[in-house]
Structures are given as C-alpha cells and as structure tokens.
Design a protein around this motif. Structure first.
Motif, PDB file in Angstrom:
ATOM      1  N   THR A  81      14.689  -2.024 -10.454  1.00  0.00           N
ATOM      2  CA  THR A  81      14.923  -0.958 -10.841  1.00  0.00           C
ATOM      3  C   THR A  81      13.572  -0.199  -9.327  1.00  0.00           C
ATOM      4  O   THR A  81      12.092  -0.196  -9.956  1.00  0.00           O
ATOM      5  CB  THR A  81      14.999   0.922 -11.335  1.00  0.00           C
ATOM      6  N   PHE A  83      11.928   2.610  -6.921  1.00  0.00           N
ATOM      7  CA  PHE A  83      12.385   4.200  -6.280  1.00  0.00           C
ATOM      8  C   PHE A  83      11.246   4.652  -5.341  1.00  0.00           C
ATOM      9  O   PHE A  83      10.658   3.701  -4.115  1.00  0.00           O
ATOM     10  CB  PHE A  83      11.572   5.164  -7.288  1.00  0.00           C
ATOM     11  N   LEU A  88       3.421   3.842  -9.105  1.00  0.00           N
ATOM     12  CA  LEU A  88       1.951   2.136 -10.175  1.00  0.00           C
ATOM     13  C   LEU A  88       1.546   3.719 -10.770  1.00  0.00           C
ATOM     14  O   LEU A  88       1.539   4.978 -10.058  1.00  0.00           O
ATOM     15  CB  LEU A  88       1.481   2.329  -9.073  1.00  0.00           C
ATOM     16  N   LEU A 100       3.050  -4.724 -15.962  1.00  0.00           N
ATOM     17  CA  LEU A 100       3.475  -3.733 -17.117  1.00  0.00           C
ATOM     18  C   LEU A 100       5.343  -3.448 -17.217  1.00  0.00           C
ATOM     19  O   LEU A 100       4.864  -3.919 -18.738  1.00  0.00           O
ATOM     20  CB  LEU A 100       3.551  -2.136 -16.079  1.00  0.00           C
ATOM     21  N   GLY A 101       5.890  -4.086 -16.650  1.00  0.00           N
ATOM     22  CA  GLY A 101       6.743  -4.377 -17.527  1.00  0.00           C
ATOM     23  C   GLY A 101       6.762  -6.079 -18.551  1.00  0.00           C
ATOM     24  O   GLY A 101       7.608  -5.393 -19.185  1.00  0.00           O
ATOM     25  N   ARG A 103       4.021  -6.338 -20.114  1.00  0.00           N
ATOM     26  CA  ARG A 103       3.553  -6.116 -21.181  1.00  0.00           C
ATOM     27  C   ARG A 103       4.490  -4.875 -22.167  1.00  0.00           C
ATOM     28  O   ARG A 103       4.181  -5.579 -23.219  1.00  0.00           O
ATOM     29  CB  ARG A 103       2.245  -4.920 -20.720  1.00  0.00           C
ATOM     30  N   VAL A 104       5.062  -4.293 -21.223  1.00  0.00           N
ATOM     31  CA  VAL A 104       6.201  -3.544 -22.385  1.00  0.00           C
ATOM     32  C   VAL A 104       7.162  -4.532 -22.743  1.00  0.00           C
ATOM     33  O   VAL A 104       7.444  -4.682 -24.294  1.00  0.00           O
ATOM     34  CB  VAL A 104       6.899  -2.190 -21.958  1.00  0.00           C
ATOM     35  N   LYS A 106       6.623  -7.570 -24.158  1.00  0.00           N
ATOM     36  CA  LYS A 106       5.317  -7.893 -25.181  1.00  0.00           C
ATOM     37  C   LYS A 106       5.328  -9.548 -24.941  1.00  0.00           C
ATOM     38  O   LYS A 106       5.480 -10.438 -25.683  1.00  0.00           O
ATOM     39  CB  LYS A 106       6.042  -8.094 -26.115  1.00  0.00           C
ATOM     40  N   ARG A 148       6.553  -5.344  -9.550  1.00  0.00           N
ATOM     41  CA  ARG A 148       6.526  -4.837 -10.698  1.00  0.00           C
ATOM     42  C   ARG A 148       7.817  -5.074 -11.253  1.00  0.00           C
ATOM     43  O   ARG A 148       7.870  -5.639 -12.335  1.00  0.00           O
ATOM     44  CB  ARG A 148       6.335  -3.230 -10.661  1.00  0.00           C
ATOM     45  N   LEU A 152       9.663  -9.153 -13.328  1.00  0.00           N
ATOM     46  CA  LEU A 152      10.648  -8.828 -14.418  1.00  0.00           C
ATOM     47  C   LEU A 152      11.897 -10.226 -14.923  1.00  0.00           C
ATOM     48  O   LEU A 152      12.874 -10.781 -15.411  1.00  0.00           O
ATOM     49  CB  LEU A 152      11.298  -8.133 -14.867  1.00  0.00           C
TER      50      LEU A 152
ATOM     51  N   GLN B 146       9.647  10.843 -12.325  1.00  0.00           N
ATOM     52  CA  GLN B 146       9.533  10.045 -11.768  1.00  0.00           C
ATOM     53  C   GLN B 146       8.348   8.721 -12.313  1.00  0.00           C
ATOM     54  O   GLN B 146       9.749   7.813 -12.862  1.00  0.00           O
ATOM     55  CB  GLN B 146       9.420  10.562 -10.567  1.00  0.00           C
ATOM     56  N   MET B 147       7.647   9.115 -13.228  1.00  0.00           N
ATOM     57  CA  MET B 147       7.138   7.801 -13.361  1.00  0.00           C
ATOM     58  C   MET B 147       7.038   7.745 -15.255  1.00  0.00           C
ATOM     59  O   MET B 147       7.616   6.939 -15.223  1.00  0.00           O
ATOM     60  CB  MET B 147       5.383   8.323 -14.003  1.00  0.00           C
ATOM     61  N   SER B 153      12.271   2.204 -16.797  1.00  0.00           N
ATOM     62  CA  SER B 153      13.428   1.162 -15.813  1.00  0.00           C
ATOM     63  C   SER B 153      12.927   0.253 -16.424  1.00  0.00           C
ATOM     64  O   SER B 153      13.581  -1.215 -15.685  1.00  0.00           O
ATOM     65  CB  SER B 153      13.271   1.471 -14.772  1.00  0.00           C
ATOM     66  N   LEU B 154      11.514  -0.044 -16.768  1.00  0.00           N
ATOM     67  CA  LEU B 154      11.019  -0.848 -16.792  1.00  0.00           C
ATOM     68  C   LEU B 154      10.979  -1.394 -18.907  1.00  0.00           C
ATOM     69  O   LEU B 154      10.808  -2.236 -19.534  1.00  0.00           O
ATOM     70  CB  LEU B 154       9.563  -0.922 -17.274  1.00  0.00           C
ATOM     71  N   ASN B 155      12.416  -0.896 -19.854  1.00  0.00           N
ATOM     72  CA  ASN B 155      12.272  -0.750 -20.727  1.00  0.00           C
ATOM     73  C   ASN B 155      11.798  -0.221 -21.867  1.00  0.00           C
ATOM     74  O   ASN B 155      11.310  -1.050 -22.432  1.00  0.00           O
ATOM     75  CB  ASN B 155      13.101  -2.394 -20.947  1.00  0.00           C
ATOM     76  N   ALA B 156      10.795   0.288 -21.189  1.00  0.00           N
ATOM     77  CA  ALA B 156       9.706   1.100 -22.436  1.00  0.00           C
ATOM     78  C   ALA B 156      10.018   2.080 -23.461  1.00  0.00           C
ATOM     79  O   ALA B 156      11.241   2.630 -22.894  1.00  0.00           O
ATOM     80  CB  ALA B 156       8.917   1.539 -21.289  1.00  0.00           C
ATOM     81  N   SER B 157       9.351   1.566 -24.395  1.00  0.00           N
ATOM     82  CA  SER B 157       9.477   2.172 -25.794  1.00  0.00           C
ATOM     83  C   SER B 157       9.293   4.128 -25.399  1.00  0.00           C
ATOM     84  O   SER B 157       7.809   3.847 -24.204  1.00  0.00           O
ATOM     85  CB  SER B 157       9.409   2.188 -26.742  1.00  0.00           C
ATOM     86  N   ASP B 160       5.443   2.909 -25.393  1.00  0.00           N
ATOM     87  CA  ASP B 160       4.574   2.699 -24.360  1.00  0.00           C
ATOM     88  C   ASP B 160       4.801   3.610 -23.412  1.00  0.00           C
ATOM     89  O   ASP B 160       3.950   3.393 -22.875  1.00  0.00           O
ATOM     90  CB  ASP B 160       5.939   1.111 -23.605  1.00  0.00           C
ATOM     91  N   ARG B 163       1.673   5.121 -24.147  1.00  0.00           N
ATOM     92  CA  ARG B 163       0.811   4.617 -23.997  1.00  0.00           C
ATOM     93  C   ARG B 163      -0.096   4.197 -22.534  1.00  0.00           C
ATOM     94  O   ARG B 163      -1.438   4.478 -22.575  1.00  0.00           O
ATOM     95  CB  ARG B 163       1.065   3.578 -25.267  1.00  0.00           C
ATOM     96  N   HIS B 164       1.013   3.697 -21.772  1.00  0.00           N
ATOM     97  CA  HIS B 164       1.085   3.238 -21.127  1.00  0.00           C
ATOM     98  C   HIS B 164       0.865   4.678 -19.695  1.00  0.00           C
ATOM     99  O   HIS B 164       0.119   4.806 -18.809  1.00  0.00           O
ATOM    100  CB  HIS B 164       1.607   2.590 -19.801  1.00  0.00           C
TER     101      HIS B 164
END
Lengths: 250, 249
Positions: A81, A83, A88, A100-101, A103-104, A106, A148, A152, B146-147, B153-157, B160, B163-164
C-alpha cells in the motif's frame, strides 16, 4: 507473482460519533493478474476507504468500520500500500525506511541488501540510502515510499492518491516511472485519484466513483495505457473529457 | 550545538553569573556573601575534606530516582498513549495526584522506607514518575495515525509499531521531560537531604549554613550546579545519539 482481485457488492460503513455513515455501497469490480486500474472520483466519495478495506487496514481505524460483501484474492495476497502522504519515518535513513517491511518480516541483512539494491536502482534512489527523509525532495520521498512497498515484492499494489501532494511536473515524472516499473514487473495495481489525467495515465481500466456514499457510476477501458508519449496524444485528452463527463453525470 | 559553541556558551553564561554574583557580594556587604574568587580558592579544599563524598551520594540518589521513576513511567506512558482503555484508567489517577505537591509525602516515605537512601529515592522517583508519564503518554498519543496505518500495511506487529514508530517518535519529548525532572529531582533532593541524614550535598549545604560558613555553603551550591550540568550533558549526549534526526536540516 501478480495476483487477481474480485470485489463483490462491497459495502463499508463507520460510526464516527455514534451515527452510522455509509462510505461505500455496492462496489463490484474485478482485476486480472497484472492489470492496472485507476479509480477516479470526487473528494469524500470513499476512495481511501476502498483502499483501506482492500488492504484490510480498516480494523485499525479509530472508528469501527463494518464491511459487507466479498473481497476475493485469487491467491494469498501480498498487498503493498502506498499512501497519499509518504509516511516515511523521519528517524530512519532512506535505506532503513525502504527496508522496514523486510525488517518487520525478519529478513536477514544479506537478503535485505539483495532485495533493496534493484528496487532502489529502479526508483532512482541509489546514492540516497544514507540520507534522512528531511534531506531529500518531496518527489524522492514518494519514490522511497513506493520502494518500501515494492521491496516486499507485492502481488498487488494499492495506491491512495500517491502523487497528489506533488507539483505537476514531478507528478508526471513519477507516473511515467511507475509505468516503467509496471512494464518490468507487471504488478496488479489499483490507484485511486481525483485527478482525471492521472487516472488515464495509470489505469488500463478506469472506474468512476460517485458519492458519498461511494458507488460505481461507470467504467472505461483505456487502450492507450502504457503508450510512449501518451500526454501528446489527442486521444488522451478525448478520453479525459469522456471521463470528466461521466464524473459530472452527463 | 557543536562542542566549541557549547563551550563558548557555557563560558559566556559562567562569566555573566560570576559577574552578577561578584556585584552582589560588593553591593550588599551585609549579606556576607563570599566572592566567587574566595569560593574558587576554597573549593578544592572543601571537596577534599569530604564534599566529594556528599557529591557522590547525591549523584547516586538522583541517578537511582531517575532510573526508578522512568522505568515505571515509560512503559505506562507509552501504552496509555496508544491504548484508550488504559488511558481511561491511568488519566484520573494522574489528574488527581499530579497537582499535589508530593514533597508532603516525605514523612510517609520515611515511615515506609526509613531514614536511609530509599526514602529519598522513593520520594523523588514518585515525583519524576508523574512528569515522565504525562509527557510520554502525550508524546505517544501524538504519533500520526497515518504512520501507524502505514506500519500495519507492512504487516507490523504491535511490538514492531512501538519499536520502529512510537518509541522513536516519543523519545525527543522524553528527553525534554528528563531535563525538567533533573531540575525537580535536585530541588527535592536538597529538601530531602536537609534533615534526617548526614550525607548528600543538601546536608553539606545545611551543615555549612548552620556553622555560618558562607564559603563552604557556596562550595556546596557550586557542587550542586555541577551535579545538574553532568545530568544535562548526559541527556544531551543520549539525545544526540538516539534522536540525531531532530537536528537535521
């Protein structure tokens, strides 16, 4: 690998202050794997809600959204996605933002390096890896934001008015850049915009929304999509006028 | 601010303060104020005679208090800032307890923890806790939705996202709060050390004052200023290390 999408009678509503507000009603369309589709509509017609619904981000909204209808991805959807704002993280370098994606997810450092190198190159970000978002231009930030998502390796890319905050020339350059990337990777792409010319540039199919609540008013095929020098073509403007008339309900 | 500029600004401020101090010691002879030169000459001797020990005790008490207060305040503030449910529980406590001058609880802390270090550390931690928790909660709350959606959208837990996004976004505000709390901690420390103890700069200042030793008392005040400078510089260093992005042009 690109994936297809079928949306059937999608309805979305939310309760901002206790009252039920319908944002989308009876939205049905389908995309073949690798197809690009632009959704154009006036402000407030539910374009962003549609992106959030398809990306399964609505449950994170501050107000609960009720979804009805079906969203069928033809395989496990890896959805990227992009936006309206670049989103950023100002405390991370461009490299770390783009990574970032991963890293998330792993991913190991070596895999991240391997994946990012071509993406950064494709989006003209090579050499800017160590800079922070505040140290690059608005256009470069948006490119990093697209990078970004592309890092992925998404099966489908959803774009929510990604270039609307940019000046006309930068916007056109980014549209052309994205089409080049699409030609290389054939990513199924859905872009929502309020800009008719952008819709004609970016979509092989153009869906016109009306609202609120957002409903499909009509759709137009765009055989010119991906052509070189598209904006110099008389037919480009004819199609823009056709879409404008459809938007105006004429 | 680079090291040279910082040195210049510290020198400028020191000269200005010493000039005013010198002026007062001449204009108001009845106050029996020692001159900065008298204090500077006596300072090494007073330090050697035992002020160094009081300095270390006070330094330890402030460090332990800040560590303890922050260790509780940071996680609560970070979670309350992002969780409406927890915020609804935490906010009434903050609204009720924050405005109370918590120094009034010193007798209770002495009853609970005795006359040793822990009563002072617990009191200062209690005060610091509120200042850090309010700033951290408000900082975490201000993170752009929005952040957060972009992170999802990056599948962050949730971890995450903290942390980020939430922690780095809140850190600059936490450092501001730490600077403010350092001042508060030292002020409360002086009060807490001024009775029922025989160690700490606060005790030393009161001891010299009781003996009408103005020079010794001012050596204690200068030591307290040094204590503050060390902490302020430490926060600057940490902020430069972890929040360098805020200074980018």
């Amino acid at each position: 690998m690109a994936i297809g999408l079928e949306v059937e009678k999608l309805k979305a509503s939310y309760q901002p202050d206790g009252n039920n507000v319908t944002a989308l009603e009876d939205i049905s369309f389908s995309l073949e794997p690798g197809e690009t589709c632009a959704i154009v509509g006036p402000s407030g017609c539910g374009k962003s809600t549609l992106i959030h619904a398809l990306a399964n981000l609505v449950r994170y909204n501050s107000t609960p959204t009720v979804l009805d209808g079906k969203i069928i991805w033809d395989s496990n959807p890896r959805i990227g996605t992009v936006f309206q704002e670049h989103t950023l993280l100002p405390w991370k370098t461009i490299f770390e933002n783009v990574a970032l994606g991963l890293r998330v997810g792993k991913f190991k450092n070596i895999e991240i390096q391997k994946r990012l190198s071509p993406v950064l190159g494709d989006l003209g970000l090579a050499g800017l890896e160590d800079r922070y978002p505040s140290q690059i231009s608005g256009g470069q930030r948006h490119r990093a934001s697209i990078a970004r998502s592309l890092a992925l390796n998404p099966g489908v890319l959803l774009m929510d008015e990604p270039f609307s905050s940019l000046d006309a020339l930068t916007r056109e350059k980014l549209q052309d850049l994205y089409i080049e990337i699409w030609k290389k990777h054939s990513i199924t792409t859905l872009i929502v915009t309020h800009n008719i010319e952008e819709a004609v540039c970016m979509g092989s199919k153009i869906i016109v929304l009306e609202g609120p609540p957002g409903k499909i008013r009509g759709s137009v095929d765009n055989p010119m999509f991906g052509q070189e020098g598209l904006r110099d073509n008389q037919d480009f403007y004819k199609l823009c006028i056709k879409i404008r008339l459809l938007l105006e309900g004429k | 601010m680079n090291a040279t500029n910082k040195w210049k600004s510290y020198s400028g401020a020191t000269v200005a303060i010493l000039t005013v101090w010198w002026g007062f010691s001449y204009i108001l002879p009845n106050l029996n104020l020692p001159t900065p030169l008298q204090v500077a000459i006596s300072f090494p001797g007073v330090i050697k005679e035992g002020l160094w020990w009081h300095f270390i005790v006070s330094f330890y008490r402030v460090a332990a208090s800040i560590l303890l207060g922050t260790a509780f305040a940071l996680p609560i503030g970070l979670i309350a800032g992002r969780s409406e449910r927890l915020n609804k529980i935490v906010s009434p406590f903050i609204s009720l307890l924050y405005p109370i001058p918590k120094i009034v609880f010193l007798p209770i802390f002495i009853l609970l923890f005795g006359f040793g270090d822990w009563s002072k550390i617990a009191l200062i931690s209690f005060i610091i806790f509120f200042q850090i928790v309010v700033t951290t909660r408000d900082g975490a709350k201000a993170v752009s939705q929005q952040m957060i959606i972009a992170m999802h959208s990056l599948n962050a837990s949730n971890w995450d996202i903290y942390r980020h996004t939430v922690i780095p976004a809140t850190l600059p505000k936490v450092f501001t709060a730490l600077r403010i709390t350092t001042g508060t901690a030292i002020a409360v420390l002086f009060f807490a050390e001024s009775f029922a103890t025989q160690a700490g700069i606060g005790y030393a200042i009161m001891y010299f004052w009781g003996r009408f030793d103005q020079v010794g008392m001012f050596c204690g005040i200068v030591a307290m200023a040094f204590l503050g400078i060390i902490y302020f510089e430490f926060w600057d260093l940490l902020e430069k290390t972890f929040c360098g992005w805020t200074k980018l042009v």
